[in-house]
Enzyme design. Structure first.
Site, PDB file in Angstrom:
ATOM      1  N   GLU A 771       0.850  -1.196   0.000  1.00 17.78           N
ATOM      2  CA  GLU A 771       0.000   0.000   0.000  1.00 17.78           C
ATOM      3  C   GLU A 771       0.880   1.240   0.000  1.00 17.78           C
ATOM      4  O   GLU A 771       0.917   2.023   0.947  1.00 17.78           O
ATOM      5  CB  GLU A 771      -0.948  -0.053   1.201  1.00 17.78           C
ATOM      6  CG  GLU A 771      -1.882  -1.258   1.119  1.00 17.78           C
ATOM      7  CD  GLU A 771      -2.633  -1.554   2.421  1.00 17.78           C
ATOM      8  OE1 GLU A 771      -2.528  -0.745   3.369  1.00 17.78           O
ATOM      9  OE2 GLU A 771      -3.306  -2.585   2.474  1.00 17.78           O
ATOM     10  N   HIS A 865      -3.509   3.563   5.365  1.00 18.78           N
ATOM     11  CA  HIS A 865      -3.505   2.360   4.517  1.00 18.78           C
ATOM     12  C   HIS A 865      -3.891   2.706   3.088  1.00 18.78           C
ATOM     13  O   HIS A 865      -4.281   3.832   2.796  1.00 18.78           O
ATOM     14  CB  HIS A 865      -4.526   1.337   5.045  1.00 18.78           C
ATOM     15  CG  HIS A 865      -4.077   0.597   6.253  1.00 18.78           C
ATOM     16  ND1 HIS A 865      -3.768  -0.731   6.246  1.00 18.78           N
ATOM     17  CD2 HIS A 865      -3.894   1.023   7.530  1.00 18.78           C
ATOM     18  CE1 HIS A 865      -3.403  -1.107   7.455  1.00 18.78           C
ATOM     19  NE2 HIS A 865      -3.470  -0.063   8.261  1.00 18.78           N
ATOM     20  N   GLU A 950      -8.017   4.857   4.700  1.00 14.82           N
ATOM     21  CA  GLU A 950      -7.787   4.065   3.494  1.00 14.82           C
ATOM     22  C   GLU A 950      -7.785   4.986   2.279  1.00 14.82           C
ATOM     23  O   GLU A 950      -8.751   5.693   2.037  1.00 14.82           O
ATOM     24  CB  GLU A 950      -8.910   3.037   3.310  1.00 14.82           C
ATOM     25  CG  GLU A 950      -9.074   2.071   4.472  1.00 14.82           C
ATOM     26  CD  GLU A 950      -8.241   0.810   4.310  1.00 14.82           C
ATOM     27  OE1 GLU A 950      -7.527   0.702   3.296  1.00 14.82           O
ATOM     28  OE2 GLU A 950      -8.306  -0.060   5.209  1.00 14.82           O
TER      29      GLU A 950
HETATM   30 ZN   LIG Z   1      -3.719  -2.043   4.626  1.00 12.11          ZN
END
Ligand SMILES: [Zn+2]
Length: 1070
Positions: A771, A865, A950
């Site tokens: 990531e 992330h 995210e």
């Molecule tokens: Zn992750």
């Protein structure tokens, strides 16, 4: 005339008047049962009245599709056999045969009935009706095929058909229809035949029979002929599905699926996948197993539910919500004795009682370079930040290399003709540029290297670069980059992108529109490998499993591949056709799976030629590559010409399930799984170029170290910046910990007190190496925090920032996708991290435990992330109330006392950050996530605002960036906006009236109606369906995309069958 008959006419006539409603009323009043009773008694008459049978079956054919329990009622009343008998006795009587078949068709949709009918010879009966080829009574034929298709869904019946030699019959029939139906008037019959084949090939025996009777070639050829006619797409799609299913499963071309690199763990965990890996006897072939063979051992799992599968799915989706109220209440219990935690005091010098601001007229030098550029702007400075715990970092500026300089060098070199020997080897390591040396792609780091005091390319004004550039031909990589970074394969090369850096392009990169039929044409090319095996080159051109000779030399007919550099991940490259390559990714170290991240180098290309690349061992069941995402490419020629950058590239991109078998050892015990192919095509625009391809914008550990030293250069006397080494990783890399805040204005008690009492913000990133976007967001955050803007200054005055920018350096260095060297996902270790195996998690958690102990738990914790399957940027948080709301547990109102503060930060972000989407946020606590940073910090440390942020790997579908792929500029902006939001949060939490909280409450109530996607699990996949039915699961039994409405939409008893066509599985984690 029987009495029933006239009554029947009345019913028939009345039902005739209006189609839908009256039939429904008739069904609801128990009409079906009465009809079956009449049928039973009528069938006892000898001979049965033909007219009554005709009327009864016409009526049943009408009622059947409207009655969800029709099949069960028929079986229980004994009507199944009655209809079968009438059918058998009237094979030549088409007038009566048609309604009988229509009724049989409805009976057969019940799986128990299907088996029972099969036992009574109905499968054979149907084959008698559909073969041989004849255009005589096509309506009848179509109904018979439908019934047959439904019967063949039963594995027992499919076996019966195979044993009777009917696969051959079906294929021959299909060919007959294909050749004789020139005007495509009988699509539905052709489709019906394919559906039968599709259902038979659900069993292994069926697939074998299909291959043995040349099914692949027959369907391949007919499909190729159908391709130009768009209306025949359903035939091509179903054929393609059958071919994919029957395509013999190949093994990956590897000796083992374990990582090509070995790293011996200091100790092996007692249980779990890593233990399993270590306990595997040597020499075991783990690439394939018996995966495929067990599938038929379980007999037909019959159930009598008339296809009511949708309810079951709903239940499964909610399984993951935490329902244990004890676990939902944060326990503010640091868990370890303070004596153990006291050692962490040294990371919080700013909190200590004896912290002293050293008032001195002169700035204290920390590192020779920064000192030059950070002019002394104020009077106050401290000694503390430069305590020896500072990581031994040297400044290096790769990000903004002065390109004019490089261009000059290139010019010089061209004139010189590629001299490489005479270059000075001193404290600086040297690498050779293949570009400058006429296409030689090696650039091993040579020489012993010195003490690492280099400062090449720093924007701090050092002249060193130019001095050392004297020899021109050599690209110099400072010691720190290689020496300070430890990789398991002991990489000695630096990838050019790490060297030249990346400057985000200014042009827009829109999401790529998906062209209709791309997936299909790619799959057909794959099938051609089987049909035309002589066209396949099958030449290995790169192979990490051959230790001595990883780069296979070649006469210029093949591309050259390389990935032996930091974060590189390519295990093998096989040339398939002249311009097509299969690529195999390496597993994470100490694991046998987790492939998704890729990063490799290509050279030896022909300009203007279109190359196709297939990554054949991807694992996720779907990918944003199907929804507009492109791969990243970096051209060294471009970099040298002043455009050092990653750009989105690739056409004909798609992601689909392939024919490479996945060993159950690597699939968590699941058998019969396949890998996925991620395919893209691209061409190259420069001769003698070296190009790189990556899953997402790379961001290596060396890049981080370089950026951190650049941060040092941004330090002003007003900024308190300290870099500590939190710990060493398993692989021997140091894990940096940063402290950023504002210097106290003076040494006065008030200022020192305010300084010490600032709330803490704790941030981390990159626990998952694949990531990389998380690192770019973190870069934005760090640069904003070190900035000169008034906002940044206020922010520093408001908070103390503790930041672990890379929680998994080893994973990053070694090109892992998800794990650390221990072969485990570090974001599943937070509950009980092992100091030896998971040092970065263990010590980061300890820092937080220490803070909790001294009553200084952070105001906000956020772990950055990346998300591979969704668009936009969003957050996951933890809320008892929202978790309870979305589960069915009953809770008292006192259980639901909860401050709504956790919603404030994401709410602010959705207002100020264009990429951020509130609608994608979730605050549900899932069981599967109970050992993630977010949940543990919330539950054990008691941080209410504990988040995972995210960021998409793909792009945005809302806001200012709607329709665009995400770039590093947008990611860095996100990181900066996160800081701005924290400042607003400060103002909000300082407010006396709580109106804002009321606003939040009404927000939540507003979103209550759409809790259909309750957990992050379910929310994973939120793409709209696309007009091309993407089929990710060739083995699925899903119905086909186009509803067959010939008979008033009757047959399917499941009105929601279209819902089952959604793109693939939903259960996937990130
Ligand atoms: Zn992750």
């Amino acid at each position: 005339m029987s009495k029933g008959s006239s009554g029947m006419e009345v019913i028939l006539a009345s039902l005739e008047v209006s189609r839908g409603r009256r039939v429904s009323v008739f069904v609801s009043k128990g009409g079906t049962g009465i009809l079956f009773q009449i049928l039973i008694s009528a069938s006892k008459e000898l001979p049965p009245s033909e007219e009554l049978m005709l009327q009864l079956h016409s009526l049943l054919a009408k009622v059947g599709p409207k009655d969800r329990k029709f099949g069960v009622k028929a079986r229980l009343s004994g009507a199944l056999n009655a209809t079968v008998n009438v059918t058998k006795q009237n094979l030549q009587n088409t007038k009566l045969l048609l309604p009988c078949l229509q009724v049989l068709r409805v009976y057969s949709t019940n799986s128990v009935n299907a088996i029972s009918l099969g036992k009574n010879g109905v499968v054979e009966l149907m084959f008698k009706i559909v073969a041989p080829y004849s255009k005589k009574n096509t309506t009848l034929l179509k109904v018979a095929l439908d019934a047959l298709g439904a019967l063949l869904k039963s594995k027992t019946n499919a076996r019966r058909a195979v044993d009777g030699g009917h696969v051959h019959v079906l294929l021959a029939l299909y060919q007959d229809w294909h050749h004789n139906d020139a005007r495509h008037r009988h699509m539905l019959i052709r489709k019906g035949l394919l559906v039968c084949l599709r259902n038979i090939t659900n069993i292994k025996l069926g697939r074998k029979a299909f291959i043995d009777t040349d099914g692949m070639r027959i369907l391949y050829n007919s499909s190729t002929e159908c391709l130009p006619v768009r209306t025949l797409d359903p035939l091509v799609n179903t054929s393609s599905l059958i071919m994919r299913k029957c395509f013999p499963k190949n093994r990956l071309p590897l000796p083992t699926i374990k990582s090509a690199f070995h790293y011996q763990l200091p100790h092996v965990p007692a249980a779990g996948p890593v233990a399993q890996l270590y306990s595997q006897p040597p020499g075991v072939d783990d690439v394939v197993d018996e995966s495929d063979d067990n599938e038929e051992t379980d007999a037909d799992t019959e159930n009598d539910t008339e296809n009511e599968e949708d309810d079951k799915d709903q239940g499964a989706a909610n399984d993951d919500i935490e329902t244990d109220l004890n676990k939902l209440h944060p326990k503010n219990n640091p868990g370890r004795p303070f004596e153990e935690l006291r050692v962490y005091e040294r990371f919080f010098l700013e909190l200590s009682e004896d912290f002293q601001v050293t008032l001195s007229p002169k700035h204290v030098p920390i590192m020779s370079c920064q000192e030059d550029c950070s002019l002394t702007k104020g009077e106050h400075t401290v000694h503390s930040p430069s305590v020896p715990t500072t990581a031994p970092l040297t400044p290096l500026e790769l990000d903004t290399i002065l390109l004019t300089k490089d261009r000059d060098r290139k010019g010089e070199e061209v004139g010189r003709g590629g001299k490489q020997e005479g270059s000075p080897v001193n404290a600086t390591r040297h690498i050779q540029s293949p570009l400058l040396l006429g296409g030689i792609a090696t650039r091993r780091v040579g020489g012993g290297g010195g003490g690492g005091g280099s400062n090449w390319g720093s924007d701090c004004g050092s002249e060193g670069a130019e001095d050392e550039a004297g020899e021109g031909a050599v690209l110099e990589v400072p010691d720190t980059m290689v020496k300070g970074t430890r990789s398991v394969p002991q990489y000695a090369e630096v990838a050019y992108p790490d060297y030249f850096g990346h400057i985000a392009p200014t042009f827009k990169e829109p999401l790529q529109e998906r062209v209709y039929g791309v997936q299909r044409s790619k799959i057909f090319q794959d099938i051609e490998r089987l049909i035309h095996p002589n066209d396949i080159v099958d030449k290995v051109v790169y192979d990490l499993d051959i230790p001595s000779c990883p780069v296979i030399e070649d006469n210029g007919e093949s591309l050259k591949f390389n990935s032996q550099f930091e974060s590189g991940n390519l295990r093998k490259a096989v040339q398939i056709r002249k311009y097509e390559y299969d690529l195999v990714l390496n597993s994470d170290i100490n694991s046998n799976h987790y492939h998704q991240w890729f990063y490799f180098e290509v050279s030896g290309m022909r300009v203007g030629t279109n190359y196709r690349f297939n990554i054949i061992n991807s694992e996720k069941s779907n990918s944003q590559f199907n929804y507009g995402m492109q791969v990243l490419m970096y051209s060294v020629q471009d970099a040298i010409s002043g455009r050092p950058r990653w750009v989105r590239t690739g056409t004909d991109i798609c992601y689909y399930k392939n024919h490479f078998a996945r060993s159950s050892i690597a699939a968590g015990g699941q058998k019969g799984k396949s890998y996925y192919t991620m395919t893209f095509s691209t061409s190259f625009s420069h001769k003698d170029d070296v190009c790189y391809f990556a899953y997402h914008y790379p961001y290596t550990y060396s890049t981080l170290k370089m950026h951190l030293s650049k941060l040092e250069a941004l330090r002003t006397p007003q900024i308190y910046l300290r870099q500590d080494v939190l710990c060493q990783t398993l692989g021997g890399n140091s894990c940096p910990l940063l402290t950023i805040t504002a210097m106290p204005e003076s040494n006065s008690n008030d200022y020192i007190c305010q300084f010490r009492n600032r709330p803490l913000i704790f941030l981390s990133a990159r626990v998952h190496p694949g990531e990389t976007n998380a690192s770019w967001v973190m870069k934005g955050t760090l640069e904003f925090l070190m900035g000169t803007s008034p906002l940044a200054a206020s922010l520093r005055e408001a908070y103390i920032f503790k930041i672990v920018p890379m929680l998994n350096p080893d994973g990053v260095v070694n090109g892992n996708h998800r794990c650390s060297l221990s072969g485990e996902d570090l974001n599943r270790q937070w509950q009980n991290p092992n100091p030896e195996l998971h040092p970065t998690i263990y010590h980061t958690k300890s820092l937080l435990q220490y803070l909790a102990h001294i009553q200084r738990a952070p105001l906000v914790f956020c772990d950055y992330h990346g998300h591979s399957r969704k668009k936009n940027v969003f957050m996951y948080g933890c809320s008892v109330k929202e978790t309870v709301w979305q589960s069915n547990i009953s809770a008292t109102s006192s259980d639901l006392q909860e401050d709504l503060g956790y919603r404030a930060l994401p709410k602010i972000l959705s207002q100020i950050a264009p990429a951020f989407s509130m609608a994608s946020c979730s605050f549900v606590v899932e069981r599967s996530k109970e050992s993630t940073a977010r949940v543990v910090v919330w539950r054990e440390i008691g941080v209410q605002r504990s988040y995972t942020m995210e960021s998409t790997l793909c792009g945005c579908d809302q806001g200012k960036y709607k329709g665009l792929q995400i770039g590093t500029r947008e990611l860095e902006e996100m990181g900066a906006q996160f800081c701005v939001a924290l400042l607003r949060l400060k103002r909000l939490t300082g407010m006396r009236n709580h109106q804002h909280l009321l606003d939040l409450e009404s927000d939540i109530i507003g979103t209550q109606s759409k809790v259909v996607s309750p957990t992050t699990y379910v929310m994973e996949e939120d793409e709209p369906s696309f007009l091309e039915a993407i089929d990710y699961s060739a083995e699925s039994n899903d119905e086909d995309a186009e509803p067959e409405n010939e008979h008033g939409g009757g047959v399917q008893e499941n009105p929601n069958h279209l819902d089952q066509l959604s793109d693939g599985e939903t259960n996937h984690r990130d």
